[in-house]
Design a protein around this motif. Structure first.
Motif, mmCIF file in Angstrom:
data_model
loop_
_atom_site.group_PDB
_atom_site.id
_atom_site.type_symbol
_atom_site.label_atom_id
_atom_site.label_comp_id
_atom_site.label_asym_id
_atom_site.label_seq_id
_atom_site.Cartn_x
_atom_site.Cartn_y
_atom_site.Cartn_z
ATOM 1 N N LEU A 18 0.853 -1.198 0.000
ATOM 2 C CA LEU A 18 0.000 0.000 0.000
ATOM 3 C C LEU A 18 0.885 1.242 0.000
ATOM 4 C CD1 LEU A 18 -2.649 1.626 0.478
ATOM 5 C CD2 LEU A 18 -2.401 1.142 2.905
ATOM 6 N N ILE A 19 0.645 2.125 -0.977
ATOM 7 C CA ILE A 19 1.351 3.416 -0.989
ATOM 8 C C ILE A 19 0.295 4.518 -0.973
ATOM 9 C CG2 ILE A 19 2.975 4.915 -2.196
ATOM 10 C CD1 ILE A 19 4.207 2.476 -3.492
ATOM 11 N N TRP A 20 0.440 5.463 -0.083
ATOM 12 C CA TRP A 20 -0.543 6.533 0.043
ATOM 13 C C TRP A 20 0.098 7.877 -0.297
ATOM 14 C CZ3 TRP A 20 1.959 4.004 3.824
ATOM 15 C CH2 TRP A 20 2.637 4.754 4.781
ATOM 16 N N ASN A 21 -0.765 8.879 -0.410
ATOM 17 C CA ASN A 21 -0.318 10.255 -0.679
ATOM 18 C C ASN A 21 0.391 10.370 -2.034
ATOM 19 O OD1 ASN A 21 -0.369 12.892 0.190
ATOM 20 N ND2 ASN A 21 1.649 12.808 1.132
ATOM 21 N N LEU A 22 -0.042 9.579 -3.005
ATOM 22 C CA LEU A 22 0.582 9.630 -4.337
ATOM 23 C C LEU A 22 0.133 10.889 -5.067
ATOM 24 C CD1 LEU A 22 -0.058 5.900 -5.267
ATOM 25 C CD2 LEU A 22 2.208 6.977 -5.183
ATOM 26 N N SER A 23 1.064 11.570 -5.703
ATOM 27 C CA SER A 23 0.662 12.751 -6.475
ATOM 28 C C SER A 23 0.590 12.454 -7.963
ATOM 29 C CB SER A 23 1.607 13.918 -6.211
ATOM 30 O OG SER A 23 2.936 13.524 -6.396
ATOM 31 N N SER A 24 1.285 11.417 -8.426
ATOM 32 C CA SER A 24 1.155 10.995 -9.827
ATOM 33 C C SER A 24 1.762 9.602 -9.998
ATOM 34 C CB SER A 24 1.854 11.987 -10.769
ATOM 35 O OG SER A 24 3.244 11.955 -10.555
ATOM 36 N N LEU A 25 1.510 9.034 -11.175
ATOM 37 C CA LEU A 25 2.050 7.712 -11.513
ATOM 38 C C LEU A 25 2.699 7.794 -12.887
ATOM 39 C CD1 LEU A 25 -1.132 5.674 -10.532
ATOM 40 C CD2 LEU A 25 1.043 5.572 -9.310
ATOM 41 N N THR A 26 3.748 7.009 -13.082
ATOM 42 C CA THR A 26 4.362 6.931 -14.405
ATOM 43 C C THR A 26 4.729 5.471 -14.670
ATOM 44 O OG1 THR A 26 6.499 7.454 -13.382
ATOM 45 C CG2 THR A 26 5.413 9.237 -14.564
ATOM 46 N N MET A 27 4.969 5.168 -15.933
ATOM 47 C CA MET A 27 5.453 3.835 -16.296
ATOM 48 C C MET A 27 6.912 3.961 -16.682
ATOM 49 S SD MET A 27 3.177 1.549 -15.894
ATOM 50 C CE MET A 27 3.743 0.118 -16.800
ATOM 51 N N ASP A 28 7.743 3.051 -16.176
ATOM 52 C CA ASP A 28 9.162 3.064 -16.518
ATOM 53 C C ASP A 28 9.578 1.622 -16.826
ATOM 54 O OD1 ASP A 28 11.818 3.463 -16.836
ATOM 55 O OD2 ASP A 28 12.246 4.040 -14.767
ATOM 56 N N ASP A 29 9.768 1.357 -18.092
ATOM 57 C CA ASP A 29 10.210 0.025 -18.498
ATOM 58 C C ASP A 29 9.286 -1.074 -17.959
ATOM 59 O OD1 ASP A 29 11.894 -1.594 -19.878
ATOM 60 O OD2 ASP A 29 13.418 -1.741 -18.289
ATOM 61 N N GLY A 30 7.971 -0.855 -18.104
ATOM 62 C CA GLY A 30 6.985 -1.842 -17.660
ATOM 63 C C GLY A 30 6.719 -1.848 -16.174
ATOM 64 N N ARG A 31 7.358 -0.935 -15.432
ATOM 65 C CA ARG A 31 7.124 -0.874 -13.971
ATOM 66 C C ARG A 31 6.291 0.357 -13.644
ATOM 67 N NH1 ARG A 31 12.858 0.047 -13.174
ATOM 68 N NH2 ARG A 31 12.459 0.472 -10.990
ATOM 69 N N LEU A 32 5.364 0.181 -12.702
ATOM 70 C CA LEU A 32 4.533 1.310 -12.288
ATOM 71 C C LEU A 32 5.251 2.053 -11.162
ATOM 72 C CD1 LEU A 32 1.738 2.720 -12.658
ATOM 73 C CD2 LEU A 32 0.886 1.253 -10.822
ATOM 74 N N ILE A 33 5.528 3.324 -11.378
ATOM 75 C CA ILE A 33 6.272 4.124 -10.406
ATOM 76 C C ILE A 33 5.366 5.246 -9.903
ATOM 77 C CG2 ILE A 33 8.345 5.541 -10.030
ATOM 78 C CD1 ILE A 33 9.102 2.733 -10.906
ATOM 79 N N GLY A 34 5.382 5.452 -8.607
ATOM 80 C CA GLY A 34 4.589 6.542 -8.038
ATOM 81 C C GLY A 34 5.478 7.693 -7.604
ATOM 82 N N ARG A 35 4.848 8.862 -7.541
ATOM 83 C CA ARG A 35 5.547 10.027 -6.983
ATOM 84 C C ARG A 35 4.804 10.433 -5.740
ATOM 85 N NH1 ARG A 35 8.893 13.395 -10.193
ATOM 86 N NH2 ARG A 35 9.116 12.402 -12.198
ATOM 87 N N ARG A 36 5.525 10.705 -4.676
ATOM 88 C CA ARG A 36 4.882 11.218 -3.470
ATOM 89 C C ARG A 36 5.823 12.192 -2.787
ATOM 90 N NH1 ARG A 36 5.668 8.595 1.454
ATOM 91 N NH2 ARG A 36 3.464 8.632 2.000
ATOM 92 N N MET A 37 5.236 13.142 -2.092
ATOM 93 C CA MET A 37 6.037 14.130 -1.392
ATOM 94 C C MET A 37 6.571 13.490 -0.109
ATOM 95 S SD MET A 37 5.711 16.477 -3.522
ATOM 96 C CE MET A 37 6.471 17.910 -2.761
ATOM 97 N N ALA A 38 7.788 13.854 0.253
ATOM 98 C CA ALA A 38 8.403 13.288 1.455
ATOM 99 C C ALA A 38 9.082 14.398 2.246
ATOM 100 C CB ALA A 38 9.413 12.217 1.055
ATOM 101 N N ARG A 39 9.512 14.039 3.458
ATOM 102 C CA ARG A 39 10.217 14.985 4.328
ATOM 103 C C ARG A 39 9.493 16.325 4.411
ATOM 104 N NH1 ARG A 39 16.297 13.399 4.129
ATOM 105 N NH2 ARG A 39 15.994 11.247 4.609
ATOM 106 N N GLY A 40 8.207 16.268 4.872
ATOM 107 C CA GLY A 40 7.455 17.505 5.044
ATOM 108 C C GLY A 40 7.224 18.221 3.725
ATOM 109 N N ASP A 41 7.013 17.434 2.674
ATOM 110 C CA ASP A 41 6.738 17.976 1.339
ATOM 111 C C ASP A 41 7.899 18.807 0.788
ATOM 112 O OD1 ASP A 41 4.361 16.696 1.259
ATOM 113 O OD2 ASP A 41 3.115 18.467 0.984
ATOM 114 N N THR A 42 9.086 18.573 1.249
ATOM 115 C CA THR A 42 10.214 19.350 0.737
ATOM 116 C C THR A 42 10.911 18.646 -0.418
ATOM 117 O OG1 THR A 42 11.624 18.370 2.414
ATOM 118 C CG2 THR A 42 10.701 20.543 2.911
ATOM 119 N N LEU A 43 10.651 17.351 -0.597
ATOM 120 C CA LEU A 43 11.222 16.673 -1.761
ATOM 121 C C LEU A 43 10.245 15.638 -2.299
ATOM 122 C CD1 LEU A 43 12.471 13.660 -0.774
ATOM 123 C CD2 LEU A 43 14.152 15.152 0.241
ATOM 124 N N THR A 44 10.432 15.333 -3.583
ATOM 125 C CA THR A 44 9.567 14.353 -4.231
ATOM 126 C C THR A 44 10.281 13.009 -4.268
ATOM 127 O OG1 THR A 44 8.710 16.086 -5.643
ATOM 128 C CG2 THR A 44 8.251 13.849 -6.328
#
Ligand SMILES: Cc1cc2nc3c(=O)[nH]c(=O)nc-3n(C[C@H](O)[C@H](O)[C@H](O)COP(=O)(O)OP(=O)(O)OC[C@H]3O[C@@H](n4cnc5c(N)ncnc54)[C@H](O)[C@@H]3O)c2cc1C
Length: 322
Positions: free
Chosen positions: A111-137
């Protein structure tokens, strides 16, 4: 990869967040289906197909008074087994947070929460989420074969990618939830107003209100404008308002056409939740408050004087003939 999105509805219409997830996944070129629980109007099925859903599962809820979560959990688990879905996505809400956790536990899925977007990379589903108090992605990936994901409110906008006039609808019977499930005894709406994430106009109050009674000044203005009241974190911490009304990093992410911030300094963590608003108006006694720098209109003055006059003026204009 086969993705199923649980559609949440507001006033019988799929929420923008749910539609946004469907089109976000469709835009990646993945197979995406939508699950609607309860009666679905033709228009709604068309909207989902228009957003890119290749199949819309329409499920009737069982008649017995079971908790909505139990019924949905049983449905999702059943669809995983019968239709081979490997990825389940939800728009973040009080219901879906609970449901996603239970589904992940039941399926042994990551389970991954707080996802801001998803992308595909070489057949793998990759998520983006903010971390460290929203200071980095952070880029995140599921280590499990089955995936459950919660998308951050307002993260993805609905788009038209499919054919709205040709929805492929599969009617399904909701399986009976387990006998040990929770039973719903009664239901009462927690808030009369619509949720923040889909509000067109938001009037938000901050610590500059000074006393709890002044919250009425904010809600009166929101009502006069046909909008919704929101608050900054300190007001929730002081017990003046429920968490559901909080905007910001640890609250709701909103994007209304109009956001009026009353007595809010505009710290980074608050800004994160409302910077995508169309027009931002700030009312603050401090002309150097951070929020003044990213507002479209900065009103320097005491909110306890400005808000009643503004509300009265709007009510008068509304009441008077055009
Ligand atoms: C990890 C983390 C997460 C956080 N998440 C959130 C979040 O989700 N949402 C959030 O809001 N905050 C969040 N915060 C807190 C955030 O950093 C700020 O402390 C908070 O936003 C400040 O709230 P405020 O603007 O209401 O209060 P203040 O910063 O105290 O600002 C009050 C403002 O009111 C003005 N004012 C005073 N009197 C009047 C008056 N009579 N008329 C008009 N203006 C007046 C003052 O000039 C001041 O600008 C988070 C902090 C951390 C560390």
């Amino acid at each position: 990869m086969r993705v199923l999105v649980l559609i949440e509805e507001r006033d019988g219409v799929p929420t923008g967040d749910s539609l946004g997830i469907v089109s976000h996944v469709a835009a990646l070129g993945l197979y995406v289906a939508a699950l609607v629980v309860g009666p679905a109007a033709e228009d709604d099925l068309g909207r989902l197909a228009g957003a890119g859903a290749q199949t819309v599962y329409a499920a009737a809820l069982p008649q017995e008074p079971t908790c909505p979560i139990e019924a949905r959990l049983a449905l999702l688990a059943d669809l995983q087994a019968s239709a081979g879905f490997d990825t389940f996505l939800f728009a973040t809400s009080a219901l879906s947070v609970d449901l996603a956790g239970r589904l992940a536990a039941r399926l042994g899925a990551g389970l991954i929460w707080n996802l801001s977007s998803l992308t595909m990379d070489d057949g793998r589903l990759i998520g983006r989420r903010m971390a460290r108090g929203d200071t980095l992605t952070a880029l995140v990936e599921w280590e499990t074969l089955l995936r459950v994901g919660l998308m951050r409110p307002g993260a993805v906008e609905p788009q038209t990618l499919g054919k709205a006039d040709q929805p492929l609808v599969v009617q399904i019977e909701a399986p009976k939830p387990s006998a040990t499930g929770t039973v719903e005894i009664s239901r009462s709406p927690s808030l009369g107003a619509p949720p923040l994430a889909s509000a067109g106009i938001i009037v938000a109050g901050g610590r500059g209100l000074r006393v709890q009674e002044n919250l009425a000044l904010v809600s009166d203005l929101a009502e006069a404008l046909g909008g919704v009241m929101a608050v900054s974190l300190p007001l929730v911490d002081m017990g003046w308002a429920p968490r559901a009304l909080q905007v910001g990093q640890t609250g709701a992410t909103v994007a209304p056409q109009l956001y009026i911030a009353c007595g809010i300094s505009g710290q980074y963590q608050h800004k994160l939740g409302m910077e995508r608003s169309g027009t931002i108006i700030a009312i603050n006694i401090d002309r150097d408050a951070p929020i003044m720098a990213f507002s479209d209109l900065a009103v320097v003055g005491d909110l306890s004087k400005i808000l009643p006059d503004l509300t009265q003026l709007i009510n008068k204009r509304r009441g008077s003939p055009p």
